[in-house]
Design an enzyme around this catalytic site. Structure first.
Site, PDB file in Angstrom:
ATOM      1  N   ARG A   1      14.879  -0.202   0.271  1.00 19.42           N
ATOM      2  CA  ARG A   1      15.243  -1.338   1.225  1.00 19.42           C
ATOM      3  C   ARG A   1      15.305  -2.341  -0.037  1.00 19.42           C
ATOM      4  NH1 ARG A   1       9.726  -2.741   4.426  1.00 19.42           N
ATOM      5  NH2 ARG A   1       8.404  -3.281   2.739  1.00 19.42           N
TER       6      ARG A   1
ATOM      7  N   ARG B   1       5.725 -13.149   0.706  1.00 22.31           N
ATOM      8  CA  ARG B   1       5.443 -13.585   2.147  1.00 22.31           C
ATOM      9  C   ARG B   1       4.328 -14.684   1.989  1.00 22.31           C
ATOM     10  NH1 ARG B   1       4.981  -8.015   3.524  1.00 22.31           N
ATOM     11  NH2 ARG B   1       6.638  -6.960   1.982  1.00 22.31           N
TER      12      ARG B   1
ATOM     13  N   LYS C   1       9.790   2.252   0.226  1.00 24.64           N
ATOM     14  CA  LYS C   1       8.766   2.429   1.195  1.00 24.64           C
ATOM     15  C   LYS C   1       8.504   3.760   1.635  1.00 24.64           C
ATOM     16  CE  LYS C   1       7.338   0.383   5.669  1.00 24.64           C
ATOM     17  NZ  LYS C   1       7.590  -0.667   6.889  1.00 24.64           N
TER      18      LYS C   1
ATOM     19  N   ASP D   1       1.142 -11.639   6.703  1.00 17.68           N
ATOM     20  CA  ASP D   1       1.790 -10.644   5.640  1.00 17.68           C
ATOM     21  C   ASP D   1       3.113 -10.189   5.925  1.00 17.68           C
ATOM     22  OD1 ASP D   1      -0.098  -9.448   7.598  1.00 17.68           O
ATOM     23  OD2 ASP D   1       0.467  -7.707   6.616  1.00 17.68           O
TER      24      ASP D   1
ATOM     25  N   GLY E   1       1.003  -1.079   0.001  1.00 13.31           N
ATOM     26  CA  GLY E   1      -0.147  -0.047   0.044  1.00 13.31           C
ATOM     27  C   GLY E   1       0.751   1.355  -0.125  1.00 13.31           C
ATOM     28  N   ARG E   2       2.066   1.067   0.391  1.00 14.41           N
ATOM     29  CA  ARG E   2       2.937   2.340   0.337  1.00 14.41           C
ATOM     30  C   ARG E   2       4.343   1.707  -0.113  1.00 14.41           C
ATOM     31  NH1 ARG E   2       4.278   3.612   6.658  1.00 14.41           N
ATOM     32  NH2 ARG E   2       3.905   1.466   7.489  1.00 14.41           N
TER      33      ARG E   2
ATOM     34  N   ASP F   1      -2.392   6.693   3.058  1.00 19.32           N
ATOM     35  CA  ASP F   1      -1.848   7.852   2.299  1.00 19.32           C
ATOM     36  C   ASP F   1      -0.557   7.389   1.554  1.00 19.32           C
ATOM     37  OD1 ASP F   1      -0.011   7.582   4.284  1.00 19.32           O
ATOM     38  OD2 ASP F   1      -0.299   9.537   5.330  1.00 19.32           O
TER      39      ASP F   1
HETATM   40  P1  AMP Z   1       2.465  -3.331   7.895  1.00 20.80           P
HETATM   41  O1  AMP Z   1       1.976  -3.190   9.231  1.00 20.80           O
HETATM   42  O2  AMP Z   1       3.036  -1.822   7.812  1.00 20.80           O
HETATM   43  O3  AMP Z   1       3.306  -4.301   7.392  1.00 20.80           O
HETATM   44  O4  AMP Z   1       1.039  -2.720   6.843  1.00 20.80           O
HETATM   45  C1  AMP Z   1       0.074  -3.565   6.665  1.00 20.80           C
HETATM   46  C2  AMP Z   1      -0.728  -3.275   5.749  1.00 20.80           C
HETATM   47  O5  AMP Z   1      -0.948  -2.079   5.326  1.00 20.80           O
HETATM   48  C3  AMP Z   1       0.076  -3.184   4.336  1.00 20.80           C
HETATM   49  O6  AMP Z   1      -0.597  -3.738   3.176  1.00 20.80           O
HETATM   50  C4  AMP Z   1       0.636  -2.007   3.806  1.00 20.80           C
HETATM   51  O7  AMP Z   1       0.906  -1.763   2.905  1.00 20.80           O
HETATM   52  C5  AMP Z   1      -0.604  -1.086   4.464  1.00 20.80           C
HETATM   53  N1  AMP Z   1      -0.284  -0.071   4.840  1.00 20.80           N
HETATM   54  C6  AMP Z   1       0.334   0.725   6.145  1.00 20.80           C
HETATM   55  N2  AMP Z   1       0.668   1.712   6.260  1.00 20.80           N
HETATM   56  C7  AMP Z   1       0.006   2.411   5.030  1.00 20.80           C
HETATM   57  C8  AMP Z   1       0.011   3.868   4.350  1.00 20.80           C
HETATM   58  N3  AMP Z   1       0.391   4.729   5.262  1.00 20.80           N
HETATM   59  N4  AMP Z   1      -0.545   3.799   3.078  1.00 20.80           N
HETATM   60  C9  AMP Z   1      -1.007   2.948   2.432  1.00 20.80           C
HETATM   61  N5  AMP Z   1      -0.815   1.619   3.143  1.00 20.80           N
HETATM   62  C10 AMP Z   1      -0.524   1.281   4.272  1.00 20.80           C
HETATM   63 MG    MG Z   2       3.744  -5.364   6.359  1.00 25.18          MG
END
Ligand code: AMP
Ligand code: MG
Length: 611
Positions: free
Chosen positions: A288, A295, A218, A365, A197-198, A230
């Protein structure tokens, strides 16, 4: 809310991982202790320190800044290997990545654009990063990654071009940025489509050592998988990911790597502790790298949506590319793959335990198919020994406490098996279940080896389990510091131990307050003194190569973050330098108090999922 947190979800007993492993708790039995046992992965790797000078450059306003063709320098036609005196690439325009293999291997999302949607029948969506608002500043760079993996001369990172390439403002030669479609079980529940998502996969880089690395940004903007997010990452979480992934590598723990950290002036709104206190922070991007970013959730989403041909395709790709010992014609190849992941995941978590690392969000994930540590979020290094240590304030159930990580690994492997089920025969499914049953013993054996090595024990004696468990129990009772207790045991001579001479050894001093300390000490001294062909100095040296003196404690990261937010990156640089040789005593680190008792102000520090 996005994420990792899902703090509102209550995890009930039935959704917990099977209780094959004993739950950690105050009334620990020796049995339970047997799960707390490193591999001698000592590796005081050479320092990769490069001074990073804060540089300011204006963000390019060139509307074409994504078009690498229009930006290509005339030098790019030169062979990559035919460069300069130093033999490293001197011009970032020459860094060529490739997405060919990935794009040819899998169907790509037919829909274009970064708008949020449910994506089907593909592994990746093409997605262009969104440039950050400048001025951009290079906050940190890993020379070890830049030169050792990317074959780039570190001086390149001081250029304006690099700032754009490493933050998504300009695309590397031949890059076709992709966002990966994956799903996952978050806090015990199927969460559906998640995905990058980012993050943007820029492409694969084939380096001069013959290795293939996937480069990912990232914090580089929205993708079809951004849900309500966002697409950004803030400075604090990016500093933490940069520092910790590099620190873990030098601790000898399999992990993704970080090449650079770029901070911007882009305002990013975050409610850090989910208490309604929204603040404007600044966006940052980490470049990175991992051999692969796939995953468990990459496979899960395909199984869940019944895309079985694609599931097989992804599995074949992963095994062919990353599991060279698995023959593509082996009818049991998916079973062999599963066996390997079970084994390696157990080893990875044992290594986390050996350095007191709690990942914080052990969702499927965030669990790599290559069993490397990925997606650094609200992680923490345990200070006072406590199996119930939970690094993240968002995990109010303590589902991912340090002592529960092995269970979380088992839960995740069960989900992996669930995802593989459609491609396994009935017989293979039965065997796979048996293999999964072996996970606990693989983990326990590894933990046992690791903690024996942490204590400098050679060979195998009947009482070793007890000796380890006894020590951990005393550490828990006296709240002794995990890292420094083992480190000081490595630095103390047997004479000093005998005489309980612990001047300046604050962690041992704490431990020695335990009423049974003398009993343990006698057992330990008689065990190590009875080792044949071993001297006390040998024991100390072995132990010093396994027990780090420096880990990324929260207070250290916090202090560096506070300065970084003011554009002073000196402490990030210092930490990066020190943590590149965590097993070596360093004057600057001692002066900074990195091996001292954590400061009082650190006690109230909290880390949440907000990033
Ligand atoms: P994480 O816990 O950071 O591994 O994220 C879990 C999920 O939420 C993943 O699909 C990320 O891409 C998404 N995600 C986390 N933060 C954001 C953000 N600020 N904008 C878009 N997607 C996010
Ligand atoms: Mg993650």
């Amino acid at each position: 809310m996005l994420t990792c947190c899902v703090s509102s979800i209550r995890v009930t007993a039935s959704t917990e991982a099977p209780s094959v492993l004993t739950e950690s708790g105050a009334s620990m039995s020796v049995d339970m202790w047997s799960i707390h046992r490193v591999v001698v992965f000592a590796l005081a790797a050479a320092s990769s320190f490069t001074p990073v000078y804060a540089q300011e450059f204006s963000q390019s306003t060139d509307p074409d800044c994504h078009s690498h063709d229009s930006q290509r320098s005339p030098h790019t036609v030169k062979s990559r290997w035919n460069m300069s005196v130093s033999n490293l690439i001197q011009d970032p325009d020459q860094l060529r990545v490739s997405c060919k293999k990935l794009i040819e291997a899998f169907p790509v999302d037919e829909v274009d654009g970064n708008f949020v949607r449910t994506v089907k029948n593909c592994i990746f969506s093409k997605s262009i990063p969104t440039p950050l608002k400048g001025p951009l500043r290079l906050a940190a760079v890993s020379k070890d990654v830049i030169e050792g993996i990317l074959d780039l001369h570190v001086a390149v990172t001081q250029s304006e071009d690099f700032l754009h390439y490493a933050s998504g403002g300009r695309l590397l030669l031949e890059s076709v940025p992709l966002a990966h479609r994956y799903g996952g079980h978050q806090f015990g529940y199927w969460a559906g489509q998640l995905g990058d998502g980012r993050a943007h996969l820029l492409g694969q880089y084939y380096n001069r050592k013959g290795e293939t690395w996937e480069l990912q940004l990232k914090g580089s903007g929205k993708t079809p998988y951004s849900r309500s997010g966002d697409g950004r990452a803030v400075i604090r979480s990016s500093v933490r990911e940069f520092l910790c992934s590099e620190a873990m590598h030098f601790l000898g723990v399999p992990t993704s790597r970080a090449a650079s950290l770029i901070v911007s002036e882009e305002p990013v709104l975050r409610d850090q502790f989910y208490n309604g206190n929204v603040k404007t922070e600044r966006g940052a991007v980490v470049l990175r790298l991992a051999k692969s970013w796939f995953r468990i959730g990459s496979l899960e989403i395909l199984a869940q949506s019944g895309e079985i041909d694609l599931l097989r395709k992804l599995l074949n790709f992963v095994t062919d590319e990353h599991f060279p010992s698995i023959s593509s014609s082996d009818p049991d190849k998916y079973l062999v793959f599963f066996t390997t992941v079970v084994n390696e995941t157990a080893h990875l978590i044992a290594q986390w335990m050996s350095v007191g690392f709690a990942h914080g969000v052990c969702n499927t994930d965030n669990f790599s198919l290559l069993s490397i540590t990925i997606d650094y979020g609200p992680f923490g290094f345990m200070e006072s020994y406590n199996p119930n240590f939970v690094p993240s304030t968002s995990d109010d159930e303590g589902r991912y406490s340090i002592g529960a990580q092995a269970n979380a690994g088992l839960f995740n492997l069960e989900k992996l098996l669930g995802a593989l089920t459609p491609v396994l025969t009935q017989k293979q499914q039965k065997v796979a279940k048996m293999i999964l049953k072996g996970y606990v013993s693989i983990y326990q054996t590894r933990i046992h080896q690791i903690f024996k090595a942490k204590l400098g024990l050679l060979g195998e004696e009947e009482e070793d389990n007890y000796l380890i468990a006894f020590l951990l129990k005393m550490m828990e009772d006296t709240q002794s510091d995990f890292t420094m207790t083992f480190r000081q045991l490595s630095e103390v001579s047997d004479m000093q131990l005998q005489n309980r001479n612990f001047t300046q050894m604050w962690a041992l001093d704490d431990l020695s307050l335990h009423k049974h300390f003398s009993e343990w000490l006698n057992m330990y001294l008689s065990r190590v003194n009875g080792q044949q062909n071993d001297t006390d100095l040998d024991r100390q040296n072995r132990m010093k190569n396994i027990n780090p003196r420096y880990v990324l404690r929260n207070w250290m990261a916090e202090s560096a973050i506070k300065k970084a937010e003011m554009n002073d990156f000196s402490e990030v640089e210092l930490l990066h330098h020190i943590l590149s040789s965590p097993f070596v005593t360093q004057e600057t680190a001692e002066e900074a108090g990195y091996a001292a008792r954590p400061p009082l102000w650190a006690q109230g520090l909290k880390v949440s999922c907000s990033s």
